[in-house]
Design an enzyme around this catalytic site. Structure first.
Site, short mmCIF file in Angstrom:
data_model
loop_
_atom_site.label_atom_id
_atom_site.label_comp_id
_atom_site.label_asym_id
_atom_site.label_seq_id
_atom_site.Cartn_x
_atom_site.Cartn_y
_atom_site.Cartn_z
N TYR A 90 50.37 1.01 -6.21
CA TYR A 90 50.55 1.34 -4.79
C TYR A 90 51.77 2.25 -4.64
CZ TYR A 90 50.07 0.47 0.24
OH TYR A 90 49.86 0.60 1.59
N ARG A 129 27.52 -1.46 7.27
CA ARG A 129 26.43 -1.45 6.29
C ARG A 129 25.35 -2.44 6.71
NH1 ARG A 129 29.78 -2.66 1.05
NH2 ARG A 129 30.97 -3.69 2.70
N ARG A 133 22.72 -5.40 6.23
CA ARG A 133 22.86 -6.66 5.48
C ARG A 133 21.89 -7.66 6.08
NH1 ARG A 133 28.87 -6.74 6.24
NH2 ARG A 133 28.50 -4.55 6.60
N GLY A 184 41.26 4.64 4.75
CA GLY A 184 40.84 3.78 3.65
C GLY A 184 39.67 4.41 2.93
N GLY A 185 39.33 3.86 1.76
CA GLY A 185 38.24 4.42 0.98
C GLY A 185 37.48 3.31 0.26
N MET A 231 49.96 3.61 7.52
CA MET A 231 50.90 2.90 8.40
C MET A 231 52.31 2.90 7.83
SD MET A 231 50.70 1.38 11.35
CE MET A 231 52.34 1.32 12.08
#
Lengths: 347, 347
Positions: free
Chosen positions: B62, B184, B186, B253-254, B279
């Site tokens: 990180y 997604r 589901r 994000g990924g 952030m």
């Protein structure tokens, strides 16, 4: 200067009555020139580029739409021959470029509303002025409107040998910006490097050389704050990788026909901003702006001083237009060559 | 409120002495608590989330680095037990969250410089406050800092059921923004849709439904000006396709581990801007800013009024930490469930 006799002249124009393959839909047509009305200007065209955007417009796939029937040619330069009674801002002998979208410059003569014309200096190289509103303007704005660059800052671009790329190189040099220029490898790579360096390129690297370069790591060259992308695909990803944190990549073309692919970390941890640039949009928003006049003044001054040269180019007679279309559609060779219609020779 | 006796207590902390797999490097350690010095504060921790960023930090991958040995846990909430002689801005009974990076919240007790703590209201749900500085703050800022949104404007996001996505839904509702939320497909999709709608989601679409949707074309829903992407890959491309011209997509994000792929036309002709948000960067730049205090005040008020709820979550005892690590590493199930360490029960 006024050697032209309107009364007895006809105009040759390269018109299309439907959208489609330019080689099929473009036809040479003749028409008689009418006298300019009170707010009109009679223009004799000198040269007009054949750009990829022209081809896309005729194919009907460009976001600028024209009404049919239409005359091809988005840009070009012409000479004012005669003006209507109420036209005060043009006089015979002035040079003009279009001040309207989808203008139709591929013609020898034409009568236009004065508001659709923009006056430019008539002491410059017509080939350079003919392209003023596209590639030089695009390069000028991209170096000005996205990142606050100061002398010594670095700009990286791919397609460094493209028509716009050559303008970027020269405008970087004029403004003391360091340019890192990426080109595809090719047999004549050393000749291309020398040529771009002669225009003022600080570094010219093949895509392969860029991946292995240590010019940034050794800190000889600061990380670029601005990347200019006209290729897309892997090339775009590679140049964006070298950006400094908080840098910006501007995409203005996609010659590889591949999209731009960006790792998530470039967004989140490097804070890279990815933007696009389209000269037509800027012009729509700034048609009458002082900034636009200043840009043209600056660019013309660069041209006059020899610091901003047109890319290698070839003039093609209007009646040989299929050659210009075909050559523009499949640009090859080691320098981004431009093809222009010579509208005087065909007359 | 002060039922705690520092003098005879020891602290349990979840420490690591090298970077690596959290399940291997994290160890429970005991230490005796020392009295707070003049500028220090003794804090008893209540709950602390286990976030993917915590795991990445311990793995050493990180971009926030800590010195070893270190205690895990970037965020959490604690109660002030005792303050040093010169500490005026905290008193016993106050609640605090970390005001420093890589703080080390996975412990029952700790003594900290007062400047590394940030006071928060102590009348809220500890689970909600514990996550205040990450997901709610990220959602709050992304809806405020990129596009000037006004009531009735539309925001599209993928990962609508993620912890941050649920905050986005609720903060959109609070600010009268319309949220289009992509998840997604589901087996339990209807349950998920109902849950997100109960939070205030205007539309919940599976990725498949988004590709075929006519909610934009029929003009029932204006095109979004802002897209929020925490997935990447095809999902990111799809949500960006629905943006209005000049819109912005923010990647924070990924989750798919695939990059963001953008067609050239989105840059040039639609003028879409692609940015990133982290952030931690914002906090670095705004640590003492009024804007940060205002953000926390707003978010706490949303929580107090019941308009901003924590995502579904599970409290796990500190000595069961491997379970929290494993569950966070492989988040599944139909709602983005959060796992938090319960630091009182383990004491």
């Amino acid at each position: 200067m006024i050697t032209f006799q309107r009364q007895n002249s006809s105009c040759t124009k390269l018109a299309f009555r439907q959208f489609g393959d330019p080689l099929k839909v473009l036809k040479l047509e003749e028409e008689t020139v009418s006298a300019p009305k009170a707010d009109e200007v009679l223009v004799k065209f000198i040269v007009a580029p054949v750009n990829p955007a022209d081809i896309n417009l005729i194919q009907g796939v460009y976001p600028v739409k024209v009404e049919l029937p239409a005359v091809g040619g988005i840009e070009g330069v012409g000479e004012v021959i005669e003006v209507g009674a109420n036209v005060n801002n043009f006089k015979p002998g002035d040079w003009i470029i279009p001040n309207a979208e989808g203008f139709g410059t591929w013609r020898t003569l034409g009568v236009f509303k004065s508001e659709s014309l923009f006056k430019v200096p008539n002491d410059l190289n017509a080939v350079e002025v003919a392209g003023l509103s596209s590639n030089p303007s695009t390069a000028y704005r991209m170096l000005r409107d996205f990142v606050n660059l100061k002398p010594g800052d670095v700009v990286i671009q791919n397609g460094g040998n493209s028509a716009c790329g050559q303008n970027v190189i020269q405008i970087c040099r004029i403004n003391n910006l360091i340019s890192v220029n990426v080109v595809r490898d090719r047999p004549e790579i050393n000749g291309l490097k020398s040529y771009l360096e002669s225009l003022g390129a600080d570094y010219v690297l093949t895509e392969e050389e860029l991946r292995k370069t240590d010019i940034f790591k050794t800190n000889k060259v600061p990380k670029p704050n601005l990347a200019l992308n006209c290729v897309g695909g892997r090339s775009a990803t590679e140049i964006s990788r070298h950006l400094a944190d908080h840098g910006t990549m501007v995409t203005y073309g996609g010659m590889s026909r591949e999209p731009v692919t960006i790792p998530t970390s470039a967004f989140i941890f490097k804070d890279i901003c990815f933007r696009g640039y389209w000269m037509t949009r800027w012009t729509r928003l700034n048609k009458q702006s002082e900034e636009r006049q200043k840009m043209f003044d600056d660019l013309c001054e660069y041209m006059r001083s020899g610091k901003l040269k047109a890319p290698e180019h070839e003039l093609i007679r209007l009646d040989n237009f299929p050659e210009a279309i075909m050559k523009t559609s499949s640009v090859q060779g080691y320098i981004g060559c431009k093809y222009l219609l010579d509208l005087q020779k065909s007359n």
